[in-house]
Design an enzyme around this catalytic site. Sequence first.
Site, PDB file in Angstrom:
ATOM      1  N   CYS A   5       0.870  -0.624  -0.030  1.00  0.00           N
ATOM      2  CA  CYS A   5      -0.050  -0.376   0.139  1.00  0.00           C
ATOM      3  C   CYS A   5       0.155   0.792   0.047  1.00  0.00           C
ATOM      4  O   CYS A   5       1.333   1.577   1.721  1.00  0.00           O
ATOM      5  CB  CYS A   5      -0.888  -0.038   0.487  1.00  0.00           C
ATOM      6  SG  CYS A   5      -2.012   1.238   1.211  1.00  0.00           S
TER       7      CYS A   5
ATOM      8  N   CYS B 272      -0.441   3.974   1.925  1.00  0.00           N
ATOM      9  CA  CYS B 272      -0.226   3.798   3.557  1.00  0.00           C
ATOM     10  C   CYS B 272       1.416   4.073   4.180  1.00  0.00           C
ATOM     11  O   CYS B 272       1.627   4.999   5.487  1.00  0.00           O
ATOM     12  CB  CYS B 272      -1.191   2.850   3.662  1.00  0.00           C
ATOM     13  SG  CYS B 272      -2.407   2.083   3.104  1.00  0.00           S
ATOM     14  N   ASP B 273       2.006   3.584   3.413  1.00  0.00           N
ATOM     15  CA  ASP B 273       2.901   3.204   4.082  1.00  0.00           C
ATOM     16  C   ASP B 273       4.345   4.354   2.789  1.00  0.00           C
ATOM     17  O   ASP B 273       5.703   4.726   3.245  1.00  0.00           O
ATOM     18  CB  ASP B 273       3.789   1.673   3.725  1.00  0.00           C
ATOM     19  CG  ASP B 273       2.774   1.016   4.537  1.00  0.00           C
ATOM     20  OD1 ASP B 273       2.703   1.632   5.498  1.00  0.00           O
ATOM     21  OD2 ASP B 273       2.791   0.025   4.386  1.00  0.00           O
TER      22      ASP B 273
END
Length: 306
Positions: free
Chosen positions: A133, A136-137
């Site tokens: 992701c 997300c990261d």
Amino acid sequence: MREVIIIGSGPAGFTAGIYTARAGLKPLLIASSVEIGGELMKTTEVENFPGFPDGLQGPELMANFQAQAERFGTEILYEDVVEVDLEGDIKIVKTGSGQTFEAKTVILATGAAYRELGLPREKELSGHGVSWCATCDGFFFREKTIAVVGGGDSAMEEATFLTRFASKVFLIHRRDTFKASKIMQDRAINNPKIEVIYNSEVTELKGEKNLDGVTLRNTVDGSTSHLDLDGLFIAVGNDPRVWLVENQVELTAEKFIQVEGRSSKTSLPGVFACGDVIDPTYRQAITAAGSGCVAALDAEHYLTNH
Ligand code: NAP
């Protein structure tokens, strides 16, 4: 007894919610406990959803879907469905907290889950340099060297997005042509921070606690090489989430839920399926939403006739 239970909270599930709620069926939508909103929650800019000429963020689009479903009375439960019994006239749906619901119809909109490379240590290094992701990261990889694996639209999108943070992004693909749409390919290939490594697959993840490199195998001549990396993002597609129902409804050879023609009817009366869990081909937010509408109308007709 419920008229309709919808399992899943992506574009298909919420659209089924909007339509069945507007039809007065008071749907219960079981959204899952963690992955509410489906795959678009992991996406950045959505440029191709009609009606939004300036584009919008994936999570914002899903918040709109949810607000619209709730506006007409869709009840949303933030739990995971752990077991279903769909064979009888009364469908049974059990959740992780031990609640049991009964319904006359069930709409399956469970989507698809990201695919793994199947390498040793892949799970162990997840969150320690290996990620699925970018949204997300990505932030954790500022001024780092990273790679994205894959050749589809997701890989292009992730690689392009990650150039906001990383100083260098390798795009590793097992063939010499991409599966991705031309516009997405061009955007990635023309990005000065992205370097494409064609005809290569990752065969080994290296690093003690955190990933610090990978072994690559050339798919043409079989030679191997080492690439130093701070992070690896895997974007090699998705598999339909069917484990809940695979022993009850018929599946296709590719393990998608089988539906009848252009309808959402599964092999069980009163059970309908929509979105990525039935779609090996298109898998777009707009096609998922369209099929959520089809499932809602099919459920409505079934209830009228029974
Ligand atoms: P995809 O289209 O199925 O592409 C998967 C890619 O990963 C392919 O290039 C495939 O290689 C590669 N791959 C698969 N297994 C692999 C493995 N074990 N090792 C190495 N490479 C592997 O999946 P996706 O990119 O996630 O896209 C899914 C759907 O969502 C598509 O319909 C796509 O159009 C859509 N999508 C759209 C957008 C957008 O329009 N903004 C953004 C993201 C996704 P091969 O090419 O060799 O098969």
